[in-house]
Design a protein around this motif. Sequence first.
Motif, PDB file in Angstrom:
ATOM      1  N   ALA A 224       1.074  -1.075   0.122  1.00 47.08           N
ATOM      2  CA  ALA A 224      -0.024   0.136   0.019  1.00 47.08           C
ATOM      3  C   ALA A 224       0.659   1.270   0.054  1.00 47.08           C
ATOM      4  O   ALA A 224       1.871   1.401   0.509  1.00 47.08           O
ATOM      5  CB  ALA A 224      -1.002  -0.168   1.290  1.00 47.08           C
ATOM      6  N   GLN A 225       0.514   2.087  -0.578  1.00 44.35           N
ATOM      7  CA  GLN A 225       1.037   3.612  -0.619  1.00 44.35           C
ATOM      8  C   GLN A 225      -0.009   4.598   0.216  1.00 44.35           C
ATOM      9  O   GLN A 225      -1.170   4.297   0.067  1.00 44.35           O
ATOM     10  CB  GLN A 225       1.059   4.158  -1.906  1.00 44.35           C
ATOM     11  CG  GLN A 225       1.711   3.277  -3.125  1.00 44.35           C
ATOM     12  CD  GLN A 225       2.914   4.025  -3.601  1.00 44.35           C
ATOM     13  OE1 GLN A 225       3.417   4.931  -2.878  1.00 44.35           O
ATOM     14  NE2 GLN A 225       3.095   3.771  -4.850  1.00 44.35           N
ATOM     15  N   PHE A 226       0.432   5.211   1.120  1.00 47.83           N
ATOM     16  CA  PHE A 226      -0.247   5.927   2.016  1.00 47.83           C
ATOM     17  C   PHE A 226      -0.082   7.357   1.807  1.00 47.83           C
ATOM     18  O   PHE A 226       1.251   7.923   1.403  1.00 47.83           O
ATOM     19  CB  PHE A 226      -0.159   5.416   3.460  1.00 47.83           C
ATOM     20  CG  PHE A 226      -0.501   4.175   3.943  1.00 47.83           C
ATOM     21  CD1 PHE A 226      -1.610   3.795   4.456  1.00 47.83           C
ATOM     22  CD2 PHE A 226       0.577   3.243   3.680  1.00 47.83           C
ATOM     23  CE1 PHE A 226      -2.089   2.796   4.745  1.00 47.83           C
ATOM     24  CE2 PHE A 226      -0.070   1.959   3.947  1.00 47.83           C
ATOM     25  CZ  PHE A 226      -1.241   1.699   4.749  1.00 47.83           C
ATOM     26  N   TYR A 227      -1.045   8.114   1.991  1.00 48.73           N
ATOM     27  CA  TYR A 227      -1.001   9.872   2.165  1.00 48.73           C
ATOM     28  C   TYR A 227      -1.340   9.939   3.454  1.00 48.73           C
ATOM     29  O   TYR A 227      -2.650   9.593   3.794  1.00 48.73           O
ATOM     30  CB  TYR A 227      -1.558  10.270   0.925  1.00 48.73           C
ATOM     31  CG  TYR A 227      -2.243  11.899   1.270  1.00 48.73           C
ATOM     32  CD1 TYR A 227      -1.086  12.911   1.076  1.00 48.73           C
ATOM     33  CD2 TYR A 227      -3.224  12.063   1.994  1.00 48.73           C
ATOM     34  CE1 TYR A 227      -1.213  13.999   1.529  1.00 48.73           C
ATOM     35  CE2 TYR A 227      -3.318  13.308   2.299  1.00 48.73           C
ATOM     36  CZ  TYR A 227      -2.452  14.444   2.149  1.00 48.73           C
ATOM     37  OH  TYR A 227      -2.938  15.802   2.515  1.00 48.73           O
ATOM     38  N   VAL A 228      -0.588  10.648   4.185  1.00 48.01           N
ATOM     39  CA  VAL A 228      -1.089  10.907   5.635  1.00 48.01           C
ATOM     40  C   VAL A 228      -0.846  12.163   5.944  1.00 48.01           C
ATOM     41  O   VAL A 228       0.478  12.650   5.815  1.00 48.01           O
ATOM     42  CB  VAL A 228      -0.449   9.801   6.872  1.00 48.01           C
ATOM     43  CG1 VAL A 228      -0.822   8.508   6.701  1.00 48.01           C
ATOM     44  CG2 VAL A 228       1.115   9.812   6.644  1.00 48.01           C
TER      45      VAL A 228
ATOM     46  N   GLU B 272       3.390  19.912  11.714  1.00 42.77           N
ATOM     47  CA  GLU B 272       2.393  19.319  10.749  1.00 42.77           C
ATOM     48  C   GLU B 272       3.058  18.474   9.543  1.00 42.77           C
ATOM     49  O   GLU B 272       4.028  19.326   9.314  1.00 42.77           O
ATOM     50  CB  GLU B 272       1.465  20.142  10.189  1.00 42.77           C
ATOM     51  CG  GLU B 272       0.036  19.712  10.090  1.00 42.77           C
ATOM     52  CD  GLU B 272      -1.186  20.696   9.563  1.00 42.77           C
ATOM     53  OE1 GLU B 272      -1.444  21.411  10.570  1.00 42.77           O
ATOM     54  OE2 GLU B 272      -1.268  20.966   8.505  1.00 42.77           O
ATOM     55  N   CYS B 273       2.827  17.572   9.487  1.00 48.77           N
ATOM     56  CA  CYS B 273       3.474  16.594   8.597  1.00 48.77           C
ATOM     57  C   CYS B 273       2.609  16.138   7.400  1.00 48.77           C
ATOM     58  O   CYS B 273       1.730  15.702   7.739  1.00 48.77           O
ATOM     59  CB  CYS B 273       4.384  15.548   9.146  1.00 48.77           C
ATOM     60  SG  CYS B 273       5.683  15.921  10.280  1.00 48.77           S
ATOM     61  N   ILE B 274       3.156  16.074   6.314  1.00 44.91           N
ATOM     62  CA  ILE B 274       2.400  15.468   5.104  1.00 44.91           C
ATOM     63  C   ILE B 274       3.274  14.231   4.557  1.00 44.91           C
ATOM     64  O   ILE B 274       4.443  15.010   4.175  1.00 44.91           O
ATOM     65  CB  ILE B 274       2.215  16.535   4.028  1.00 44.91           C
ATOM     66  CG1 ILE B 274       0.982  17.283   4.811  1.00 44.91           C
ATOM     67  CG2 ILE B 274       1.539  15.723   2.877  1.00 44.91           C
ATOM     68  CD1 ILE B 274       0.292  18.480   3.776  1.00 44.91           C
ATOM     69  N   ALA B 275       3.020  13.421   4.633  1.00 40.16           N
ATOM     70  CA  ALA B 275       3.866  12.061   4.044  1.00 40.16           C
ATOM     71  C   ALA B 275       3.355  11.168   3.313  1.00 40.16           C
ATOM     72  O   ALA B 275       2.171  10.856   3.190  1.00 40.16           O
ATOM     73  CB  ALA B 275       4.377  11.392   5.310  1.00 40.16           C
ATOM     74  N   ARG B 276       4.117  10.998   2.202  1.00 42.28           N
ATOM     75  CA  ARG B 276       3.678   9.639   1.243  1.00 42.28           C
ATOM     76  C   ARG B 276       4.613   8.547   1.824  1.00 42.28           C
ATOM     77  O   ARG B 276       5.757   8.710   1.828  1.00 42.28           O
ATOM     78  CB  ARG B 276       4.075  10.075   0.016  1.00 42.28           C
ATOM     79  CG  ARG B 276       3.062  11.013  -0.574  1.00 42.28           C
ATOM     80  CD  ARG B 276       3.025  11.445  -1.883  1.00 42.28           C
ATOM     81  NE  ARG B 276       1.978  12.596  -2.308  1.00 42.28           N
ATOM     82  CZ  ARG B 276       0.722  12.295  -2.201  1.00 42.28           C
ATOM     83  NH1 ARG B 276       0.247  11.217  -2.258  1.00 42.28           N
ATOM     84  NH2 ARG B 276       0.130  13.518  -2.352  1.00 42.28           N
TER      85      ARG B 276
END
Length: 224
Positions: A70-74, A106-110
């Motif tokens: 799975a690829q996640f965007y969180v 605040e983090c945006i991660a793939r």
Amino acid sequence: MKPFMVLALCCSFFCSKATPLPSEFSDCDDPDVFKAVDAALKKYNGERATGNQFALYVVMEAERTAGPDAQFYVKYRIFETSCAVEENTPWQHCSYKPSAEAKTGECIARVHMNDAEKTSNVSQDCKISSDVSKVRVIQAPCLGCYHPLSTDSSQVSEILERAIQNFNKRSTEAALFKLVEIKEARRQVVAGWNYKIIYEIEETNCSKDQFPDLTPECRVTSRG
Ligand SMILES: *[C@@H]1O[C@H](CO)[C@@H](O)[C@H](O)[C@H]1NC(C)=O
Ligand SMILES: *[C@@H]1O[C@H](CO)[C@@H](O)[C@H](O)[C@H]1NC(C)=O
């Protein structure tokens, strides 16, 4: 028979008295989201040479692709803890710094999880700020609610195993006690995840003197 009803209140991740920040949460009940966030946060902490570690405060958004790799965007919020980066303590074991001194981010991660090789590839961007009061509060439908969990999930059995070990270690009973039935398991999404599990244990024929821990030989005794 000597049944005991026990309520396990357990925080497998991070537990805080802090009010969680309500927000959007798309995959509340997906434990894989947490694995992805954990991988991303470990990477973030690992890349910092000095200062304190950050712990997860709340997952705000999560999306995933279907399939095993799975690829996640969180999108998640982190909060400064009192553990120094050099200590190498898992962030789950660190406690939040008091708000007045803490930084937040605040983090945006793939995150690409490779289940077969147990590796993850993280690309992320974290914006850190020292003004905790500016943290925006948005509407959240599922944060803070308890969601039912399957009682045969592996998380539930891991938690119970630890809880029963603790019970046996601390109890003043002569015999070891063993799980008989899980009545209910729920999980709450707050800063980290809280578990609430109601289960029943009964006395076995293994005495604490002879057995340091439960073995398959230990059977529940059915004394009247
Ligand atoms: C990890 O992600 C980067 C950027 O998306 C990509 O270039 C690289 O090939 C990926 N590595 C693996 C092992 O998937
Ligand atoms: C407990 O009872 C089981 C089944 O009756 C038996 O096989 C086991 O040996 C007993 N264990 C002890 C420590 O007496």
